[in-house]
Design an enzyme around this catalytic site. Structure first.
Site, mmCIF file in Angstrom:
data_model
loop_
_atom_site.group_PDB
_atom_site.id
_atom_site.type_symbol
_atom_site.label_atom_id
_atom_site.label_comp_id
_atom_site.label_asym_id
_atom_site.label_seq_id
_atom_site.Cartn_x
_atom_site.Cartn_y
_atom_site.Cartn_z
ATOM 1 C CG ASP A 264 8.501 -4.560 6.154
ATOM 2 O OD1 ASP A 264 8.216 -4.322 7.353
ATOM 3 O OD2 ASP A 264 9.573 -4.195 5.623
ATOM 4 C CG HIS B 139 16.449 -11.057 9.109
ATOM 5 N ND1 HIS B 139 17.012 -9.848 8.778
ATOM 6 C CD2 HIS B 139 15.252 -10.757 9.654
ATOM 7 C CE1 HIS B 139 16.192 -8.868 9.128
ATOM 8 N NE2 HIS B 139 15.128 -9.396 9.668
ATOM 9 C CG ASP C 210 12.003 -9.607 12.104
ATOM 10 O OD1 ASP C 210 11.257 -8.645 12.342
ATOM 11 O OD2 ASP C 210 13.075 -9.500 11.492
ATOM 12 C CD GLU D 47 12.360 -3.070 10.987
ATOM 13 O OE1 GLU D 47 13.329 -2.781 11.709
ATOM 14 O OE2 GLU D 47 12.341 -4.080 10.263
ATOM 15 C CD GLU D 48 12.881 -6.805 8.291
ATOM 16 O OE1 GLU D 48 14.071 -6.444 8.308
ATOM 17 O OE2 GLU D 48 12.391 -7.565 9.147
#
Ligand SMILES: *[C@@H]1O[C@H](CO)[C@@H](O)[C@H](O)[C@H]1NC(C)=O
Ligand SMILES: *[C@@H]1O[C@H](CO)[C@@H](O)[C@H](O)[C@H]1NC(C)=O
Ligand SMILES: *[C@@H]1O[C@H](CO)[C@@H](O)[C@H](O)[C@H]1NC(C)=O
Ligand SMILES: [Zn+2]
Length: 488
Positions: free
Chosen positions: A136, A448, A166, A200-201
């Protein structure tokens, strides 16, 4: 007579002071210039380089681009793009046919969209290890991006898009490395797992945690876990000119608090002299003005500066090699920048308060107002610190980093963000957070952020890293551990 006696005492004291000063300087300089280089367990510099064909080098870049084009966004713990997550599962099956058809590999889907692979090794006496990555990504509104964030477009040798750093780089990198090794008939000796989480996020509760529960129910223990985290930093640490690899040996804990003030609402024409909002605002402002205590020296950050001490420019090298004396000065310096401040203390971020768990008392004492009720929404402790010495996992990583990243110096560090690997504490004491990619200062902000990208060369190196790692984990060329302590 009396005067000359005092003179004699005075000059003796002065002499003693000078001798002391010279001795101190000697200790500082000897420590600085004889700091042992990192010592490894490997008794050779042999690198098992696999030459990739031109076709394969194109193939790996295309595999990444395709992965970026599937918008596997986690909006919140409740809201994820499950259509994209399902599509991603079909995508990897199509792109990595050997991985999905090899008799050595068992694959299963957990939690709906996460993937667990077990690659069977030939030597069952070796403890297996685990490679983790997550599918994700955080949202990427297209405004202000140079190219659409889910286009996987290539520009000036870079692949752009959300997830290129990421963490789709590692998802695709791990599977691609395994695909290439299988194609060449490689049979690992040591078994290993690959875990690809899908949330995970937003906590990892539906993905990584399901993987952990599954392994725990089978009684699996792991030699080590490698997940995303720190990286090879080039020009990011002030005072060090060469790229250095930092392996995260721990990560910070987190606590989310809810502050409430319960007051009977006053009549709006006759408001109480202090409103709930006023009381809360005052509490928040006190929290902002009073930082949590500086905890420098209580985690791996001291090891980090000492290991890298010889790489710092003068006079920082003297400070780093002599933290027994200078750590109060260094911790003051670290406090000054927001990025290093987060290394030495629990940071309080407004709107959500994130901090280490044993801080409730400190907060109550800072707020000093009983009308403000503090309740914990969720929290977890800082993670235990994994060994950064002769332990198998650390040594395999250090050796692989040397192989692939031109012998870049390796040191342990604190991972300030959280990762899926925090769910694995019951399966191993050796959790390492390292993304095999060279990051410059400006790249760090793209994670991000806007215009996340990876160069094609960096991505190929990342694939080589996993190819090396899988082979190094098998090697029998590991010397028995020996101590590497400083005499002074
Ligand atoms: C490995 O290579 C480095 C640099 O090339 C060299 O300094 C070192 O002595 C070598 N170590 C061994 C064990 O051959
Ligand atoms: C979810 O992913 C699908 C493709 O897999 C895409 O068509 C759709 O636009 C995405 N939805 C959102 C809200 O991003
Ligand atoms: C680890 O094991 C303990 C005791 O068996 C259990 O209470 C805890 O929930 C486990 N933690 C995880 C993350 O599985
Ligand atoms: Zn991540």
């Amino acid at each position: 007579m009396a005067v000359s006696r005092w003179k004699a005492v005075g000059s003796t004291l002065l002499a003693m002071f000078l001798v002391g000063l010279v001795a101190l300087l000697a200790v500082l300089f000897i420590r600085t210039y004889t700091w042992p280089n990192e010592v490894g367990r490997w008794n050779s510099n042999e690198t098992v380089i696999i030459e990739l064909t031109e076709k394969e080098r194109k193939q790996l870049v295309e595999a990444l681009k395709g992965a970026i084009r599937i918008p596997t966004v986690s909006f919140s713990e409740e809201e994820q793009n499950t259509t994209a997550l399902r599509e991603f599962g079909e995508y990897i099956q199509k792109v990595f046919p050997q991985v999905f058809s090899s008799v050595l590999i068992h694959h299963e889907v957990l939690g709906g969209y996460s993937h667990l692979f077990k690659v069977q090794g030939t030597d069952l006496s070796l403890l297996p290890y685990m490679l983790l990555a997550h599918i994700d990504v955080v949202p990427a509104p297209p405004e202000s991006w140079e190219v659409p964030p889910f286009s996987g477009e290539e520009r000036d040798g870079y692949v752009y898009g959300r997830g290129t750093l990421d963490d789709k780089n590692s998802v695709i990198g791990i599977l691609q490395a395994l695909e290439f090794l299988l194609k060449r008939g490689h049979k690992p000796q040591r078994s290993f797992y690959i875990g690809l989480g899908h949330d995970e996020e937003v906590s990892g509760h539906k993905g990584a945690l399901k993987i952990v529960e599954k392994l725990q129910s089978q009684g699996v223990q792991l030699a080590f876990v490698l997940d995303e985290g720190l990286a090879v930093l080039d020009g990011v640490i002030q005072g060090i000119r060469q790229p250095v690899a930092l392996i995260g040996t721990t990560e910070k804990g987190s606590i989310t608090l809810d502050l409430t003030v319960n007051r009977s609402p006053g009549h709006s024409s006759m408001p109480p002299s202090e409103t709930s909002i006023g009381i809360l605002a005052a509490a928040v402002s006190r929290l902002e003005q009073n930082a949590m205590p500086n905890m420098f020296g209580e985690g791996p950050e001291q090891d980090m500066f000492e290991r890298l001490s010889t790489k710092f420019d003068f006079p920082l090298n003297i400070i780093m090699a002599n933290l027994w004396l200078f750590s109060p000065i260094l911790s003051r310096i670290l406090e000054r920048s927001p990025s290093t401040n987060a290394i030495v203390r629990t940071t309080t971020a407004l709107t959500i308060f994130k901090s280490g768990i044993k801080v409730l008392d400190i907060m109550q004492n800072t707020i000093k107002d009983e009308r403000v009720e503090i309740s914990v929404l969720n929290s977890f402790d800082p993670l235990p610190v994994s060994p950064n010495d002769m332990s198998l996992g650390y040594q395999i990583l250090q050796h692989t980093i040397h192989n692939v990243f031109s012998r870049a110096p390796v040191a342990p560090g604190v991972c300030v963000g959280n990762t899926d690997s925090r769910h694995f504490v019951n399966l191993t004491n050796n959790i390492y957070r390292f993304s095999p990619v060279v990051l410059k200062k400006e790249d760090v902000d793209r994670i991000h952020g806007l215009n996340e990208r990876i160069s094609k060369d960096a991505f190929e190196l990342l694939v080589q890293f996993y190819i090396q790692l899988i082979q190094n984990a098998d090697t029998d060329k590991i010397l028995p551990p020996h101590l590497n302590t400083h005499e002074l």
